[in-house]
Each structure stands twice: as C-alpha cells, then as structure tokens.
Design a protein around this motif. Structure first.
Motif, PDB file in Angstrom:
ATOM      1  N   GLY A 396      -2.461  11.588   1.995  1.00 43.06           N
ATOM      2  CA  GLY A 396      -3.876  11.266   2.096  1.00 43.06           C
ATOM      3  C   GLY A 396      -4.172   9.860   2.597  1.00 43.06           C
ATOM      4  O   GLY A 396      -3.550   9.342   3.521  1.00 43.06           O
ATOM      5  N   TRP A 397      -5.181   9.246   1.957  1.00 41.11           N
ATOM      6  CA  TRP A 397      -5.615   7.903   2.343  1.00 41.11           C
ATOM      7  C   TRP A 397      -4.469   6.894   2.291  1.00 41.11           C
ATOM      8  O   TRP A 397      -4.434   5.941   3.059  1.00 41.11           O
ATOM      9  CB  TRP A 397      -6.726   7.425   1.415  1.00 41.11           C
ATOM     10  N   ALA A 398      -3.549   7.103   1.371  1.00 40.08           N
ATOM     11  CA  ALA A 398      -2.480   6.127   1.174  1.00 40.08           C
ATOM     12  C   ALA A 398      -1.637   5.945   2.433  1.00 40.08           C
ATOM     13  O   ALA A 398      -1.020   4.885   2.634  1.00 40.08           O
ATOM     14  CB  ALA A 398      -1.584   6.562   0.017  1.00 40.08           C
ATOM     15  N   SER A 399      -1.595   6.946   3.297  1.00 43.14           N
ATOM     16  CA  SER A 399      -0.746   6.858   4.489  1.00 43.14           C
ATOM     17  C   SER A 399      -1.254   5.810   5.475  1.00 43.14           C
ATOM     18  O   SER A 399      -0.499   5.339   6.329  1.00 43.14           O
ATOM     19  CB  SER A 399      -0.657   8.224   5.173  1.00 43.14           C
ATOM     20  N   VAL A 501      -0.226  -4.446   0.017  1.00 47.29           N
ATOM     21  CA  VAL A 501      -1.186  -3.349   0.191  1.00 47.29           C
ATOM     22  C   VAL A 501      -0.473  -2.001   0.102  1.00 47.29           C
ATOM     23  O   VAL A 501      -0.982  -1.059  -0.530  1.00 47.29           O
ATOM     24  CB  VAL A 501      -1.927  -3.493   1.531  1.00 47.29           C
ATOM     25  N   THR A 502       0.694  -1.896   0.730  1.00 45.88           N
ATOM     26  CA  THR A 502       1.414  -0.620   0.651  1.00 45.88           C
ATOM     27  C   THR A 502       1.861  -0.327  -0.777  1.00 45.88           C
ATOM     28  O   THR A 502       1.859   0.837  -1.201  1.00 45.88           O
ATOM     29  CB  THR A 502       2.637  -0.620   1.584  1.00 45.88           C
ATOM     30  N   ARG A 503       2.233  -1.349  -1.524  1.00 45.57           N
ATOM     31  CA  ARG A 503       2.598  -1.140  -2.930  1.00 45.57           C
ATOM     32  C   ARG A 503       1.400  -0.571  -3.697  1.00 45.57           C
ATOM     33  O   ARG A 503       1.550   0.350  -4.514  1.00 45.57           O
ATOM     34  CB  ARG A 503       3.033  -2.471  -3.547  1.00 45.57           C
ATOM     35  N   MET A 504       0.210  -1.090  -3.438  1.00 41.82           N
ATOM     36  CA  MET A 504      -0.983  -0.613  -4.128  1.00 41.82           C
ATOM     37  C   MET A 504      -1.327   0.822  -3.754  1.00 41.82           C
ATOM     38  O   MET A 504      -1.919   1.555  -4.551  1.00 41.82           O
ATOM     39  CB  MET A 504      -2.162  -1.541  -3.825  1.00 41.82           C
ATOM     40  N   ASN A 505      -0.964   1.234  -2.550  1.00 42.35           N
ATOM     41  CA  ASN A 505      -1.206   2.605  -2.102  1.00 42.35           C
ATOM     42  C   ASN A 505       0.002   3.509  -2.298  1.00 42.35           C
ATOM     43  O   ASN A 505      -0.036   4.671  -1.892  1.00 42.35           O
ATOM     44  CB  ASN A 505      -1.596   2.600  -0.620  1.00 42.35           C
ATOM     45  N   GLY A 506       1.068   2.956  -2.902  1.00 47.16           N
ATOM     46  CA  GLY A 506       2.278   3.725  -3.123  1.00 47.16           C
ATOM     47  C   GLY A 506       2.599   3.892  -4.588  1.00 47.16           C
ATOM     48  O   GLY A 506       1.909   4.632  -5.315  1.00 47.16           O
ATOM     49  N   GLY A 526     -10.378   5.046  -3.598  1.00 49.45           N
ATOM     50  CA  GLY A 526      -9.464   5.188  -2.484  1.00 49.45           C
ATOM     51  C   GLY A 526      -8.803   3.899  -2.043  1.00 49.45           C
ATOM     52  O   GLY A 526      -8.602   2.962  -2.822  1.00 49.45           O
ATOM     53  N   ASP A 527      -8.459   3.872  -0.759  1.00 55.75           N
ATOM     54  CA  ASP A 527      -7.682   2.759  -0.210  1.00 55.75           C
ATOM     55  C   ASP A 527      -8.532   1.585   0.233  1.00 55.75           C
ATOM     56  O   ASP A 527      -8.002   0.504   0.518  1.00 55.75           O
ATOM     57  CB  ASP A 527      -6.901   3.264   1.016  1.00 55.75           C
ATOM     58  N   LYS A 528      -9.850   1.741   0.304  1.00 54.84           N
ATOM     59  CA  LYS A 528     -10.694   0.768   0.996  1.00 54.84           C
ATOM     60  C   LYS A 528     -10.511  -0.663   0.492  1.00 54.84           C
ATOM     61  O   LYS A 528     -10.316  -1.594   1.284  1.00 54.84           O
ATOM     62  CB  LYS A 528     -12.170   1.160   0.869  1.00 54.84           C
ATOM     63  N   GLU A 529     -10.583  -0.837  -0.807  1.00 53.35           N
ATOM     64  CA  GLU A 529     -10.550  -2.201  -1.346  1.00 53.35           C
ATOM     65  C   GLU A 529      -9.139  -2.762  -1.470  1.00 53.35           C
ATOM     66  O   GLU A 529      -8.959  -3.934  -1.789  1.00 53.35           O
ATOM     67  CB  GLU A 529     -11.230  -2.227  -2.721  1.00 53.35           C
ATOM     68  N   THR A 530      -8.120  -1.929  -1.212  1.00 47.94           N
ATOM     69  CA  THR A 530      -6.747  -2.421  -1.380  1.00 47.94           C
ATOM     70  C   THR A 530      -6.370  -3.460  -0.340  1.00 47.94           C
ATOM     71  O   THR A 530      -5.438  -4.239  -0.560  1.00 47.94           O
ATOM     72  CB  THR A 530      -5.734  -1.259  -1.325  1.00 47.94           C
ATOM     73  N   PHE A 531      -7.074  -3.498   0.782  1.00 51.28           N
ATOM     74  CA  PHE A 531      -6.665  -4.420   1.846  1.00 51.28           C
ATOM     75  C   PHE A 531      -7.052  -5.860   1.509  1.00 51.28           C
ATOM     76  O   PHE A 531      -6.187  -6.738   1.403  1.00 51.28           O
ATOM     77  CB  PHE A 531      -7.244  -3.960   3.190  1.00 51.28           C
ATOM     78  N   TRP A 532      -8.326  -6.121   1.307  1.00 48.27           N
ATOM     79  CA  TRP A 532      -8.693  -7.510   1.018  1.00 48.27           C
ATOM     80  C   TRP A 532      -8.160  -7.950  -0.350  1.00 48.27           C
ATOM     81  O   TRP A 532      -7.746  -9.108  -0.517  1.00 48.27           O
ATOM     82  CB  TRP A 532     -10.206  -7.708   1.115  1.00 48.27           C
ATOM     83  N   LEU A 533      -8.093  -7.020  -1.306  1.00 47.73           N
ATOM     84  CA  LEU A 533      -7.538  -7.381  -2.613  1.00 47.73           C
ATOM     85  C   LEU A 533      -6.017  -7.562  -2.538  1.00 47.73           C
ATOM     86  O   LEU A 533      -5.456  -8.400  -3.254  1.00 47.73           O
ATOM     87  CB  LEU A 533      -7.895  -6.310  -3.647  1.00 47.73           C
TER      88      LEU A 533
END
Length: 730
Positions: A396-399, A501-506, A526-533
């Motif tokens: 999903g979004w994590a990819s 960021v990948t750790r947060m989505n993994g 979802g993944d949206k806020e994982t980038f700036w955070l």
C-alpha cells in the motif's frame, strides 16, 4: 686504541680508527683539542638534535582520551563534542545544520576551487622526491586529462561550483590500490584519508554507550519514535565519518573502498603516527571494533535494505551520480493512470527518465509492464526484490517511501499515480525552496484545527527545531500538514532522513497485536506525515514546504453573499450587487419651477454642490458593498496545488468525478473555475470532506482558467482516452 675493520676487499674501511704503534704519534691524538674538528663535532650534534626534534614533532599523535556521553542530552550532542575534539577538519555537525550540504551557485567559486587544487598539487610536488614525485605527477596528469565535461540539461546532475566535483587525491606509496580519497557527505568538503581515519578512531563509543545504542527498540507510539530519533541522530554522526573514510567520489565515479586493513597493515610507522599514537595492532583492532559496532547499529535500525545492498554505504554510493528522474509506484489498477501521467508530462516537455516500482509479478502484470516500457525512458522495477520485509509486510501507501529510496536516481520527483501537472514537473527542481534545501514538500488542506503541540514534544528529541514549532501540528491550525502526492528529494543530501521515513513506513508502521504498542499509522493518517516528521526525527531541518495555496476546481454550485458582524458571517439572501447609478437625479419638479432652477444650474457654485453630493453617494455605496463578501461553493474530488502566483501547478485525485467507481456512467469532471482555500477576509478555510475523496470548498473568490490552462486540461483528458484510461461513454 682503535683498530681498522677490514673491508671485504681487504683494504681498511674508511673512517675507522687504526691502532697506534707504541711510541709513535697518532692522527687521532688530542682529537678534541683541534678547533676545526671541534666545530665539526658540534655540527654533527646540532644536526642530530634537529633530526630528533623533527621526529618527536612528526610522531606526536593525538590524544586518545574518549569523551563518554551519559545523559540523553549528551547523546544528542555527541557529534558536536567529537567535531570539537578532532579540530577544524571534523565532519559536519549533522543534517540539522541549515548551512550543511548546500551547493554553491557561483561559477567563480568553481574556478577558485580548481585553482586552489592546482596550487596545492604544485606545493606537494615541491616536497616529493624521486619515485614519489613521479607518481604524483602521474596522478595530476590523469586528473588534468579527465576534466569534467559540461553537462547539458537532462544529463546527470552535478552541482555547479560545489567541491563535490573533484576528488582530493592523496597518493599512497605502500599499496597498489587507488589513491586515497575521502568525501564528507554533509558539506561537500574533502577529507584526506588519514584525517578521516583519525576521526573514526576518535568517534569510537565506549562500552556503556555501545550497549545503550545496540539494545532492541521497545514500546510504541511517541515514546518509540523519540527513541528512534535519538538513535538515528547518533547513527548519522557515526555513519558520516565512516563514509568519509570509505567512499571514493567525484563527478564521474563513486564507489566504496574496502582495503583499509591492507593499508593499516602495510603503512609505515611514521604515516600511522600522524593518525594516532596507538600501536599498529591497536589501530587495526579499533577500526574493526568501529566497523562491527556500526554494522550492528545499522542492522537494528534499517535492516530491510539487505541483502539487496550489502550495507548502507553501498546503497548511498550507488545513486550519488544517479542524476534526476521521476518515480511512481502502483499496480494493475493504477497502470492506466501511469500512462496518462507520463504521456501528459511528456507533452509538457518533460523528458526525464521514469522508474515505475511494483510489488511482485502479481502486482503489475507483463502486459502492463511491456506497454509502459514502450514509452521511451520508462523502466519498471520489482521493489519487492529490493526490500526484506521479514516480520512485516511491504504494501500500500508504505511502498512510496521505499520506491523513492531504492530508485536509482539521486534527485527524485515522486508522484502518486493520479497526480497530473499543468506545467512541466521538471520545473520543481528550480523551486527556490528546493534549491536551498534539497527537499520540497507540499501542504495538505487546512482542515479540522487541533493542537498537537504536546504530541510533538513527546515525540521529537530535543532540541525541537523552529520549523517543527511553526508547523500546523504545533500551532493547532490543522490536523493535516503534508500532502505526499508529490515529493522532490535529493537523496544524497538527505539519506539518513529517507532511511528514517522508510523505517516509519516499515517495521514501525503497524500496531503490535502482542504487546499492544501503537504503530505509526495509528498516530496519523497513512504515510503523509511520515516525511516531514522523519526529517525532524533525524535532526534534518533542511526541507521546504511550497508556499502556494491549496484549493479545488470544478463548477460553482452556490454563490452567496454575507457580511462579517463581530467575526460571524451573516448571510444576505436578498442581496444583489450594486449597480452604478446615473450621475443625474430623476427630474420630478413641475416645469414652472424648472425654469427657475435652470438658471441656478449654470452657476459654478451649483455645479460644485452637485459634484459633492454625487461623491458622497458613491462613497456610501462603496462602503456598503465593501462589507459584503461573495462565497462560492465548489464540490470536487481533485485537490489543487497553486504556485506562488496563485495559478494552478498540479492536482491529484484523477480526472473522474469518482475514481473509485468503475462503472462507465461515471463522468469526466467539468472544470469551469478553481478556488483557493485562502479567503480575502482572512477567515479560516471551509472544507467539508465526503466519501471517495469528494471535498466541498467554500471561498471568497472564484478564478477562471487561462486559455493555456484549459488546453492542458483538454490534453490530459484526450491522452486518457487514447491510452484506454477512460471507458467508452465517459
């Protein structure tokens, strides 16, 4: 008495004293009483003393004491202490430094860098002798013969004037390997090999700190993310100096050297003494201890990039000269969107290479892959082969984050499958915010105001950056900060942030059903806020949010008028916009009186009085209408992003009224106007979110599309029809 030591030829060896025959005089008698020879002895002693002093200075190694951080704050400042400890040639203090890693835009600085390099080479040649001089001249000539060619637009990106463009070469005369080169990934400055080795030896943590960093990550929610941030910031400092020692990088070639042990075992004592006053064996063991420690820390934090990449040095190095490109990710259902997106921005003049990431053979079938790769410059790649998702599932979004990280490009524009542009997307690389920071993000709509200030305090390691403290989460302006449908990232500059960021989505994405620990996706949508955070957790504050407004586009469904009374809107259902009145009043007087009045009209005084009355009437009309505001309502599934001139830049949400509905009766959206969520009254934006991404926006001004913008929208729809993304009848 002294005797001659015969040489192998049988003749006395010159310079050795001969025995004196008893009673005969000797030339060595009263040797020190002769002034000439006394001067000779003094000279010999002076030279010997000078040699001894030079040796002492040359072999004086750095102190080996190691500062041991104990508190959390000490851990966060560990790299600052190390930088102070190793002196001026220390690595950068971290990605959080706003000046680190910025490229110079000055051609003169580029020329000065080359001039300085040539002067340094000439100075070095002067102090080399024999074979050393010849080898150095060979290196110099090879560099001169391989000057970097001018790169045309679209070629592999090399920053203008940055010191990354050329390598600082230091020949080694004790191994057969490539001359030692080191690269400081933070600021682009070059290290010599021995300086980098010295920094590695100084950065070795003690046993207590090592044990603290290598224990498993535990817990969940904000506490786990905070602990992750602490360790990631420590990892970044250790990784930076390790990479400076091992990565060989210039404008054309980047690779990881692995012959350091060979050098340490064969280097002369004098050379090692410039690095440390440790014995050779101690230096070798210290190097291996650092290597083992960093390998374990890397595996604890980011294990999923192996075995596709042997280590994170290899992963980072492989895209340093990777140029620019566009990355998308998705499956069979989104393949028609891919075709429309790629063909549309090709028509807008964007010829950047494209990589489409998918998750296995069942995600994107052979037919779609062949069709997509028939477009020049497009390649499809199986992301599932690059990521080891043991204990969790890549889906999903994590990819998205993994597709961005594992792509071959250095500078990436990541796009959602349903993202479409009004302009050439390549223009985003010229955005001032991206040029400054190397990371350009876009804001989401302002929706559902709520403060998460305490939430950020509990999650982010201290010190908390100014950018975090001015975010919507901190101020309470909105619960939505970032829209991740379009991301522009220089991965070389932001490598550790991307790993975070990948750790947060993994591994940290989902809740732990056994322990009850909360995952990242339970903290926000979802993944949206994982980038700036993710950037903030890594201590990397070099990112920029586009300052253009957010809006939508479609057909005006309602147009109302209202007044603001004590901050509250009072709607005016019977209000009609004022019509300019005639400058002449209706003549209602009898004809008998009109004749007498006509004489007065001719006077100058009467004309002035009449003009004054008209001015007062116009002013009253303006003041009355200025308090009344329009309110337009547009319902649309498309989220529109505007540029700094308030013109459409790109949108996502596809081109249908409902992209989730597969029935052919779903129509292509109609776009008469677009709205900006920013009201001219400075009131809070008004959004209402429905199902299937249908959003209603109310704002004070409706903007018309230009003819050029209308043509782009028509072109996108036509491309979608041509490639079968639209069904017959749509």
């Amino acid at each position: 008495m002294y005797i001659n030591i015969p040489s192998r030829s049988g003749t006395p060896t010159k310079g050795h004293r001969t025995p004196a025959t008893p009673g005969s005089p000797s030339k060595y008698t009263d040797y020190f009483s002769q002034p000439r020879r006394r001067i000779h002895v003094i000279r010999i002693l002076s030279i010997s003393l000078a040699v001894v002093l030079c040796y002492i200075v040359a072999t004086r190694g750095p102190e080996t004491s190691t500062w041991v951080p104990t508190t959390v704050q000490d851990k966060l400042n560990f790299g600052d202490h190390a930088a102070t400890h190793v002196g001026e040639n220390a690595p950068p203090r971290g990605y959080g430094d706003t000046d680190s890693g910025r490229w110079s835009d000055s051609v003169e600085e580029h020329n000065d860098d080359n001039t300085h390099k040539d002067e340094e080479m000439e100075h070095t040649v002067d102090r080399l002798e024999g074979d050393e001089e010849a080898e150095y001249e060979k290196v110099k000539n090879s560099q001169t013969d391989n000057k970097e060619p001018h790169l045309e637009e679209g070629a592999d990106y090399v920053p203008e004037g940055g010191s990354d463009e050329e390598s600082a070469v230091e020949p080694s005369h004790h191994t057969q390997s490539t001359p030692f080169v080191a690269h400081n990934i933070g600021s682009g400055e070059k290290y010599s090999f021995r300086e980098a080795l010295r920094d590695v030896l100084h950065m070795i943590p003690d046993e207590i700190y090592t044990r603290d960093l290598l224990r498993p990550l535990e817990g969940g929610g904000q506490d786990r993310l905070k602990e992750l941030g602490i360790r990631v910031r420590a990892f970044h400092k250790f990784f930076t100096v390790w990479e400076a020692l091992h990565v060989v990088a210039d404008a054309k070639l980047t690779y990881v050297r692995d012959d350091v042990i060979n050098y340490l075992e064969n280097a002369p004592e004098k050379e090692l003494a410039e690095v440390s006053n440790l014995e050779r064996g101690d230096i070798v063991r210290a190097y291996e201890r650092y290597r083992a420690f960093l390998a374990q820390l890397s595996h604890i934090l980011f294990p999923y990039t192996s075995p596709y990449f042997a280590d994170h040095l290899t992963l980072h190095a492989h895209f340093r000269n990777g140029g620019r490109g566009i990355v998308l990710s998705g499956n069979d259902k989104q393949a028609p969107f891919f075709l429309t997106s790629i063909m549309s921005f090709r028509k807008l003049g964007c010829n950047l290479p494209v990589e489409i990431m998918y998750l296995g053979e069942n995600d994107l079938n052979d037919d779609w892959r062949m069709k997509l790769e028939s477009i020049p410059g497009v390649v499809t790649r199986d992301l599932s082969q690059m990521v080891s998702d043991d204990g969790w599932e890549l889906k999903g979004w994590a990819s998205k984050a993994f597709a961005l990280l594992m792509s071959s490009f250095r500078e990436v524009i990541y796009l959602d499958a349903d993202a479409l542009f009004f302009v050439n997307p390549e223009d985003l690389f010229q955005d001032p915010g991206y040029v400054e920071t190397g990371a350009l993000f876009f804001r989401d709509r302002v929706y559902a105001p709520s403060s998460r200030k305490q939430w950020l305090k509990d999650m982010l390691p201290k010190p908390i950056s100014k950018k975090a403290q001015t975010s919507r989460y901190w101020t309470g302006e909105s619960r939505e900060q970032q829209e991740s449908g379009c991301l522009v990232v220089d991965k070389w500059r932001h490598f550790v942030a991307m790993l975070t960021v990948t750790r947060m989505n993994g591994p940290d994405r989902d809740d732990n059903s056994k322990t009850g620990a909360k995952g990242v996706y339970s903290l926000f949508y979802g993944d949206k806020e994982t980038f700036w955070l993710g950037w903030e957790l890594a201590g990397d504050t070099d990112y920029w949010f586009n300052e253009g407004a957010v809006g939508n586009m479609g057909v005006v469904s309602e147009h109302q008028y209202y007044k603001l009374i004590e901050g509250h809107a009072e709607f005016l259902p019977d209000y009609h916009p004022p019509i300019s009145q005639s400058s002449h009043e209706h003549d209602t007087k009898p004809k008998s009186e009109h004749k007498e009045e006509s004489k007065k009209e001719d006077s100058e005084e009467h004309k002035q009085e009449k003009e004054h009355k008209q001015e007062m009437a116009d002013d009253h009309e303006k003041r009355s209408s200025s308090d009344v505001h329009s309110l337009y309502t547009v319902s649309s599934p498309q989220l529109l992003h505007l540029d700094l001139n308030n013109r459409p830049l790109w949108f996502n949400g596809w081109i249908l009224d409902d992209k989730y509905e597969e029935a052919k009766h779903v129509n292509v959206s109609t776009w008469d106007v677009f709205l900006s969520e920013v009201k001219e009254t400075n009131e809070a934006p008004e959004w209402k979110i429905g199902s299937h991404n249908m959003a209603v926006l109310k704002s004070t001004h409706a903007f018309e599309f230009t003819e050029g913008e209308k043509e782009v929208l028509a072109m996108i729809v036509e491309v979608a029809r041509e490639n079968g993304a639209l069904k017959p009848g749509q």
